[in-house]
Design an enzyme around this catalytic site. Structure first.
Site, PDB file in Angstrom:
ATOM      1  N   HIS A  41       0.835  -1.200   0.000  1.00 36.56           N
ATOM      2  CA  HIS A  41       0.000   0.000   0.000  1.00 36.56           C
ATOM      3  C   HIS A  41       0.872   1.254   0.000  1.00 36.56           C
ATOM      4  CE1 HIS A  41      -3.666  -2.260   0.446  1.00 36.56           C
ATOM      5  NE2 HIS A  41      -3.221  -2.855   1.537  1.00 36.56           N
ATOM      6  N   GLU A 127      -4.762  -9.965   4.037  1.00 36.21           N
ATOM      7  CA  GLU A 127      -4.056 -10.994   4.798  1.00 36.21           C
ATOM      8  C   GLU A 127      -5.040 -11.949   5.457  1.00 36.21           C
ATOM      9  OE1 GLU A 127      -1.629 -11.397   8.946  1.00 36.21           O
ATOM     10  OE2 GLU A 127      -1.071  -9.671   7.703  1.00 36.21           O
ATOM     11  N   SER A 222      -3.543   1.596   3.992  1.00 34.35           N
ATOM     12  CA  SER A 222      -2.739   0.565   4.657  1.00 34.35           C
ATOM     13  C   SER A 222      -3.276   0.296   6.054  1.00 34.35           C
ATOM     14  CB  SER A 222      -1.278   1.002   4.735  1.00 34.35           C
ATOM     15  OG  SER A 222      -0.565   0.193   5.633  1.00 34.35           O
ATOM     16  N   SER A 223      -3.583  -0.969   6.331  1.00 29.28           N
ATOM     17  CA  SER A 223      -4.139  -1.347   7.626  1.00 29.28           C
ATOM     18  C   SER A 223      -3.165  -1.055   8.757  1.00 29.28           C
ATOM     19  CB  SER A 223      -4.500  -2.829   7.617  1.00 29.28           C
ATOM     20  OG  SER A 223      -4.895  -3.262   8.892  1.00 29.28           O
TER      21      SER A 223
END
Length: 766
Positions: A41, A127, A222-223
């Site tokens: 990301h 994921e 982005s996590s």
């Protein structure tokens, strides 16, 4: 303005690895290589890769058959991997090893152990989607405590296995773990949060408490970057999430709303953020106050490959060791650069906080990672130690770690030592696998350099084993004597016996001496490796021959006769069976249990009761030391029909009995199984009779009274007359009895001899 960068910021190991793999996959002549979705990301990185022909494919069906595809660090479901293979796509797997570990866990827990999988993480994150795909999309996913309703509806005894998204916040995982632990009685927890993620979040949290303004740099989608933002925002109210330096210029940060010149500013970055982007943010904030590179390099000198530096271990994972080397770059020792031992436990080799000397293998300015080696340093020191051991003919100890062509490899002082098959044992070993993972003593017999300049070390187990065997053999022959007892180890078996290692010397115990009963092969009683006690029967020092026995029979026999006495109990082994009884080995002496002593019931052959090799508890009935004969008893008195019968019988009991035999002086009636009582002729009737057969016949059932029980002679007296109530007849009989001669009256006190004599008389009369 004071600017601080978090100790851990930017690319994590998995992302760094995926980016390197992507750049290495660029086709030399141009052409497209796909990535399964966005590789990371970060727009700057993906744009750079796109220019080199690395193109994201958001839809898996868009990946053309026969092409190449890079699996991103997040990993993908197993079904996607199978789909790509089926289409003939060449897969370049850049899945983060930590994520791959989770795939393996859920696959094994679900398919092999039949457990319910619970994933703590964002169900929409790539994921988590990938992890769920390795348990057939059957997992329950919880991104917060509110998501546990459906999970807690499961039965409390449901076996569950809990894993975590690598980038999830640790405190969230702990909270959910506590709730699940209270509800489920059979729960397994796997802490799969990436240590780099934990360290990044921890460093960001610590820095955000110290500063006035916090910048979190990373992809807006982005996590892990979002989680960093949440961590920092909890501690610093002025926290901003920006993608790159443009985010500073376009935000209110420098639009006169903050007096940033008097502020302490902190910078951290997500796992997908390159070092170059972090530098740009730093320089934008610092403007002209200080060059970023100069600020970092004031106290740090440039690093070069081949240098040896000191570092401190700051983190340990299953695949690498993270080392602080006092540089702007991260120092990493991969597992294969830590030790030569493939089976070594990384946690046993180094500890967090330990200072180590490391060799710089490679410096990556682009990735900001320094690849280090500890084994190269250890090898230099170890080679010196081995050289000294070689020159001084020292005995070394090492664990065999690997089987290779032509021999095995052991590790000594951190150096691989090759031991040829011919040097692995005194006698040729057909299976070198028996040495694997065992500690072995050896000597260095050769050290040289191959044509490539690599040093080779050759060792020998055989020379040390031979020396020890020779010493042991010499010591054995000095003290060995016939009749001496040893504890040995069975070394090999043949059809005629077993060879036993007595400590450097082998002796043979013949098959006939291995068991008191006949056997067809030694393997029926012993196996290789068994520890057994033996005695030396014969010695021949000139030929180095030793004959062994399991026991010294003469000695055993002497001990037996010295202690034997009638009535003494023994536990022996049935050695042989004949029609008339069984011979039992009592330890050097055989005794006979006659067939009549084997059972209270009548049997036709001893084999109905005992078998060869059976353990038997016996007692000595009689001894003849001169002839060496021992008569044994086996039947137990408490099991005899007499004892069982009289247990519930008493004088005066009135019973019904069946006539089984008639003799001139009376009739025998069955009182219990195998136990008869005698009704004397005088006790058959109130009237005088000439012979019992005038009144009774075999098979008649009669009522009678027990008038005598003699335990010594095992005789029971019965009376039919006692139950007859004619008093006058009884009185008349008494007078008649008074007139009888003494010889007739005495017949009422019968003996076994009387019975036999009467039987013979009866038979002669007939």
């Amino acid at each position: 303005m004071e600017i601080k960068i978090a100790k851990y910021a930017g690319f994590c190991f998995g992302v760094d690895r995926a980016v390197k793999i992507a750049y290495d996959s660029v086709l030399p002549g141009g052409g497209t290589v796909y990535t399964h979705g966005q590789l990371i990301h970060n727009k700057d990185v993906t744009d750079s890769l796109r220019l080199r022909g690395i193109v994201p494919a958001e839809d898996i069906s868009a990946i053309e058959p026969g092409s190449k595809v890079i699996i991103r660090a997040h990993g993908v479901p197993k079904s996607d991997m199978d789909y790509l293979k089926k289409r003939g796509v060449e897969i370049i797997d850049a899945t983060c090893p930590f994520v791959k570990k989770i795939h393996n866990i859920v696959e094994k827990e679900f398919f092999e152990k039949n457990r319910k999988i619970i994933i703590v993480g964002d169900k929409n994150h790539p994921e988590v989607i990938g992890i769920n795909g390795w348990c057939s999309d059957s997992a329950a996913v919880a991104s917060s405590e509110d998501d546990l309703g459906e999970i807690l509806a499961l039965k409390s005894d449901t076996p569950v296995s809990v894993v975590a998204q690598t980038t999830i916040r640790r405190n969230l995982f702990k909270k959910i773990q506590e709730i699940i632990k209270k509800h489920f009685t059979n729960a397994n927890f796997f802490d799969t949060i990436c240590s780099a993620t934990s360290e990044r979040q921890k460093a960001a949290a610590e820095l955000s408490r110290e500063v006035d303004l916090m910048l979190v740099v990373g992809g807006l989608h982005s996590s892990n970057t979002k989680k960093l933002y949440e961590v920092c925002r909890d501690n610093c109210a002025h926290t901003f999430l920006i993608e790159n330096s443009s985010g500073i210029k376009n935000s209110k940060i420098i639009n006169n709303q903050y007096n940033i010149n008097k502020m302490k500013v902190g910078i951290t970055a997500g796992a997908s953020t390159p070092e170059s982007v972090i530098k740009e943010v730093y320089l934008t904030m610092a403007e002209n106050e200080m060059n970023f590179a100069e600020a970092l390099e004031e106290t740090l000198k440039p690093l070069k490959s081949g240098e040896v530096v000191k570092g401190v271990v700051i983190g340990i994972t299953p695949t690498e060791v993270q080392v602080d080397i006092g540089s702007k770059y991260d120092g990493v020792i991969p597992l294969d650069e830590l030790t030569n031992d493939p089976n070594a436990d990384i946690a046993e080799l180094v500890k967090v906080g330990e200072e180590v000397d490391v060799y710089i293998v490679h410096v990556s300015d682009r990735d900001g990672v320094v690849t280090l080696s500890k084994k190269k340093i250890d090898a230099v020191k170890g080679m010196e130690e081995l050289r000294n051991a070689f020159e001084n003919n020292e005995v070394l100890t090492g664990r065999v770690v690997e089987l290779v062509k032509g021999g095995v490899v052991t590790i000594a002082s951190g150096v691989r030592v090759f031991i040829p098959a011919s040097e692995c044992a005194i006698n040729y070993l057909s299976d070198l696998g028996v040495l694997l993972n065992t500690e072995q003593k050896f000597r260095i017999i050769k050290m040289d350099t191959d044509r490539r300049g690599r040093q080779r070390v050759v060792g020998s187990i055989k020379v040390v084993a031979k020396e020890e065997a020779d010493k042991a053999a010499a010591a054995f022959w000095e003290s060995a004597e016939e009749g001496k007892k040893y504890t040995g180890v069975v070394k090999s078996l043949t059809s005629f016996g077993a060879f036993v290692d007595l400590g450097g010397v082998d002796g043979l115990i013949h098959i006939s001496e291995l068991s008191p009963v006949r056997i067809s092969h030694p393997s029926e009683v012993v196996k290789v490796g068994d520890e057994i006690e033996v005695y030396i029967k014969e010695l021949d020092k000139s030929k180095n021959r030793i004959s062994l026995v399991r026991e010294l029979k003469e000695q055993k026999a002497a001990e037996f006769w010295e202690n034997a006495e009638e009535g003494k109990k023994y536990v022996g082994i049935v050695k042989s069976i004949t029609p008339f009884g069984a011979f039992v080995d009592l330890g050097g002496v055989d005794g006979l249990v006659h067939i009549s002593e084997l059972s209270w019931n009548r049997i036709k052959h001893p084999s109905e009761i005992v078998s060869v090799g059976q353990e038997l508890e016996v007692y000595i009935k009689s001894l003849d030391k001169e002839k060496g004969k021992v008569s044994l008893g086996y039947k137990k008195e408490e099991d005899s029909p007499w004892v069982k019968a009289v247990k519930d019988l008493h004088v005066g009991d009135k019973i019904k009995a069946k006539i089984v035999r008639i003799l001139p002086f009376g009739a025998f009636a069955e009182v219990a199984e195998y136990v008869d009582g005698l009704i004397h002729i005088s006790q058959i009737s109130n009237e005088r009779i000439n012979k019992p057969s005038d009144v009774l016949a075999i098979g008649d059932e009669v009522d009678c009274e027990i008038i005598e029980i003699n335990n010594e002679t095992k005789q029971i007296g019965l009376s039919m007359k006692a139950l007859m109530n004619d008093a006058s007849q009884q009185s008349s009989d008494d007078k008649e009895e008074d007139a009888l001669p003494n010889s007739y009256i005495e017949e009422t006190s019968f003996t076994l001899g009387d019975i036999l004599d009467s039987t013979e008389t009866s038979e002669e009369t007939e």
